[in-house]
Design an enzyme around this catalytic site. Structure first.
Site, PDB file in Angstrom:
ATOM      1  N   SER A 112     -12.756  -3.397  -4.733  1.00 59.51           N
ATOM      2  CA  SER A 112     -12.256  -2.163  -5.323  1.00 59.51           C
ATOM      3  C   SER A 112     -10.880  -2.372  -5.954  1.00 59.51           C
ATOM      4  CB  SER A 112     -12.148  -1.101  -4.231  1.00 59.51           C
ATOM      5  OG  SER A 112     -11.661   0.102  -4.780  1.00 59.51           O
ATOM      6  N   LYS A 133     -13.333   1.170  -8.317  1.00 55.08           N
ATOM      7  CA  LYS A 133     -11.953   1.606  -8.093  1.00 55.08           C
ATOM      8  C   LYS A 133     -12.001   2.831  -7.170  1.00 55.08           C
ATOM      9  CE  LYS A 133      -7.502   2.154  -9.149  1.00 55.08           C
ATOM     10  NZ  LYS A 133      -6.642   1.291  -8.342  1.00 55.08           N
ATOM     11  N   ASN A 169       1.084  -5.078  -5.966  1.00 55.30           N
ATOM     12  CA  ASN A 169       0.728  -3.978  -6.846  1.00 55.30           C
ATOM     13  C   ASN A 169       1.027  -2.662  -6.166  1.00 55.30           C
ATOM     14  OD1 ASN A 169      -1.766  -2.108  -6.272  1.00 55.30           O
ATOM     15  ND2 ASN A 169      -2.319  -4.089  -5.407  1.00 55.30           N
ATOM     16  N   ALA A 170       1.414  -1.706  -6.984  1.00 55.32           N
ATOM     17  CA  ALA A 170       1.609  -0.338  -6.498  1.00 55.32           C
ATOM     18  C   ALA A 170       1.022   0.597  -7.543  1.00 55.32           C
ATOM     19  CB  ALA A 170       3.096  -0.046  -6.272  1.00 55.32           C
ATOM     20  N   ILE A 171      -0.285   0.459  -7.756  1.00 54.07           N
ATOM     21  CA  ILE A 171      -0.962   1.269  -8.771  1.00 54.07           C
ATOM     22  C   ILE A 171      -0.979   2.729  -8.314  1.00 54.07           C
ATOM     23  CG2 ILE A 171      -3.100   1.565 -10.112  1.00 54.07           C
ATOM     24  CD1 ILE A 171      -1.649  -1.213 -10.453  1.00 54.07           C
ATOM     25  N   GLY A 172      -1.195   2.933  -7.020  1.00 55.32           N
ATOM     26  CA  GLY A 172      -1.183   4.297  -6.498  1.00 55.32           C
ATOM     27  C   GLY A 172      -2.481   5.046  -6.745  1.00 55.32           C
ATOM     28  N   CYS A 211      -4.785   2.231   1.805  1.00 52.07           N
ATOM     29  CA  CYS A 211      -3.982   1.936   0.621  1.00 52.07           C
ATOM     30  C   CYS A 211      -2.506   1.980   1.006  1.00 52.07           C
ATOM     31  CB  CYS A 211      -4.236   2.936  -0.496  1.00 52.07           C
ATOM     32  SG  CYS A 211      -3.155   2.637  -1.902  1.00 52.07           S
ATOM     33  N   ILE A 229      -9.328  -7.796   4.584  1.00 49.85           N
ATOM     34  CA  ILE A 229      -8.279  -6.810   4.776  1.00 49.85           C
ATOM     35  C   ILE A 229      -7.889  -6.149   3.444  1.00 49.85           C
ATOM     36  CG2 ILE A 229      -7.252  -7.915   6.790  1.00 49.85           C
ATOM     37  CD1 ILE A 229      -5.231  -9.301   4.955  1.00 49.85           C
TER      38      ILE A 229
END
Lengths: 253, 304
Positions: free
Chosen positions: B22, B46, B70-73, B131, B192
């Site tokens: 994902s 996603k 990454n911090a796509i959020g 997340c 993980i």
């Protein structure tokens, strides 16, 4: 989009610390447009891990040229690729400049390595439009004019050309610019683009800008290279897929 | 030799253990240009939330040694647009589609699952409770054993399809979370998710990510992931989908030996989107050479 191993034909240091890498990649060179980019895997090792995006600097038959300076480990590896070795390139990526329209003169505005996409741009537009190039840098070593035409230079320390930044140089030439039917094409550091945006809005000049952002994939799946849109508030645009070229009015810079 | 690459995740049979993780394949269309989705075990979308999410402001990505933050959020189109605009494309493929769901509340997890489960193209759900880049639904749920138990239980009652709980490595004992998932009706766990990390620019003294922290992925996290998979494998009887820095077939084999029934390829898709297909071929080569008739026999075949 292709992923291919392109043979390195030559790495030239064209100027102080500025390199030009020439590779053979007909599949890509035959279709790539000015302003599009390539995502390059500099080695098969796990560090550096990610590909590095480079705008296409120039195209000549089956040859592609990338322009860069040594910023870190990845570009250091690239600068020392021996002739005959191969590099893994992914491209063409992004949307490129929209060269059409009823303007008569293409005005290039670039700062530092922001000049990288414009040799190919100039080659493509030569004979079709007039070209004026406004190229800036902090000092004379940062002014890159490789394969550009009708160049006016600006340096902040005054070591070459006009003393001041490139947007101030545009202001100085405002009568000239207003006397022609122009469209501006720009690439450079964020402060330059911000000043340019105000300048273009004030003077009602149409302007396309090639933007930069940290990215992983280059083709829309990592979602890393977000840029704020003026028109679509509910989502970010992606530099890699929706750009890297945008109308300067459409994005937050 | 006739090699059987198929594996089972609960009631779901995959033609091989290679799944796409994902957040690293969008909704399948871009990567399908590089890898034949019909040759893969499964693809995971996603993360989807009930309503579209814009995600975090830039900068969202930075490279670290042998990895990336990454911090796509959880930027995503939302369930409704997914069903209307993304499913028609995904329908064209003969590959199990797993929908990853992210939510801010337990009710939202349930509503997403209930809406999506009616779509027959969707074969299973992966519940993202881990997340690291959003507060509610991410860090908080992933660290809370009761929340994990409750989300699993409620989502279980919303669908008959297999449920995979995606576990956070940012906990003391991951096996207790796997146990809570199992006891509340999960069919499998994936382990993980990314590790929380931060990087600073030493000139500006500002964090490289606007969100300050991000999720670390890539080869740098592989040993951590292998240890977590092994921990779950030794303590909980539940199928494990191993994730973390897989770069080639050797990493897949290692994850399987450590206890994984299948694996997910993540960060590698950004670097070489054609790699998943190649890995499937390479796995066949390994099995032939090592006289492994059924690849599933590798799962938890560790000798300690």
């Amino acid at each position: 989009m292709f992923i291919l191993n392109a043979p390195v034909e030559e790495t030239i240091e064209i100027d102080n610390r500025i390199y030009l890498l020439k590779v053979n990649a007909l599949e890509i060179s035959s279709i790539i447009k000015p302003g599009q980019f390539l995502n390059v895997r500099v080695s098969e090792r796990v560090s550096p891990l990610l590909r590095r995006p480079f705008s296409v600097c120039d195209v000549d038959g089956e040859h592609l040229y990338l322009m860069f300076n040594i910023m870190g480990e990845g570009t250091n590896i690239l600068a020392h690729k021996p002739k005959g070795s191969e590099i893994d390139i992914l491209g063409p990526l992004g949307n490129g400049f929209n060269l059409g329209g009823d303007y008569k003169t293409a005005v290039i505005v670039a700062g530092g390595l922001g000049a990288a996409p414009f040799p190919y741009f100039t080659r493509t537009l030569t004979g079709k439009k007039d070209i004026l190039s406004f190229i800036g840098g902090r000092s004379k070593d940062d002014v890159i004019t490789y394969n550009l035409k009708n160049v006016k230079e600006a340096t902040e320390d005054g070591s070459r050309g006009f003393k001041g930044n490139v947007v101030q140089l545009l202001e100085k030439n405002i009568e000239l610019l207003k006397s022609k039917k122009i469209k501006i094409f720009a690439c450079g550091p964020t402060p330059m683009l911000r000043a340019l945006k105000s300048f273009c809005i004030k003077n009602e000049f149409d302007c396309e800008v090639s933007t930069e952002c940290a990215m992983a994939c280059g083709f829309g799946i990592c979602q890393g290279c977000s840029i704020e849109s003026i028109t679509e508030q509910e989502k970010y645009l992606l530099v890699c897929k929706d750009g890297p070229v945008f109308n300067i009015k459409d994005v937050v810079i | 030799m006739n090699i059987d690459l198929s594996v089972k995740i609960g009631s779901l049979t995959l033609r091989n253990p290679i799944m796409l993780a994902s957040g690293t394949v969008g909704y399948g269309n871009e990567i399908s240009e590089f890898t034949d989705l019909n040759k893969l075990g499964a693809i995971v979308t996603k993360s989807l939330s009930l309503k579209p999410r814009k995600g975090n402001p830039p900068q969202r990505i930075t490279e670290t040694p042998a990895g990336m933050l990454n911090a796509i959020g959880l930027a995503n189109v939302g369930v409704e647009v997914f069903l209307k605009e993304k499913i028609p494309f995904l329908k064209k493929f003969d590959v199990p589609l797993v929908c990853n769901i992210a939510a801010s509340t337990i009710e939202e997890y349930v509503e997403c699952t209930r809406t999506l489960t009616r779509e027959e193209t969707i074969k299973a759900f992966e519940i993202n409770i881990s997340c690291p880049n959003v507060r509610e639904g991410g860090l908080i749920f992933g660290n809370d054993l009761n929340a994990v138990a409750k989300i699993t239980d409620k989502v279980r009652s919303a669908t008959d399809k297999p449920i995979i709980i995606k576990l956070s490595p940012n906990v003391s004992y991951i096996a207790t979370f796997a146990k809570a998932a199992k006891e509340n009706g999960a069919d499998a766990v994936s382990a993980i998710n990314t590790l929380v990390g931060t990087a600073f620019n030493i000139i500006t003294r500002k964090p490289k990510l606007q969100n300050v922290t991000g999720g670390l992925s890539g080869p740098a996290i592989k040993p951590v992931a292998i240890a977590k998979v092994l921990e779950i494998s030794r303590e909980v009887d539940i199928p494990i989908i191993g994730i973390g820095g897989i770069m080639d077939w050797k990493d897949v084999i290692e994850f399987m030996i450590a206890g994984s029934s299948a694996v997910q390829i993540g960060t590698l898709n950004f670097i070489d989107p054609s790699a998943p297909g190649k890995i499937v071929k390479d796995l066949e080569g390994y099995c032939e050479k090592m006289s492994v008739e059924k690849i599933s026999s590798l799962t938890a075949s560790y000798i300690l």
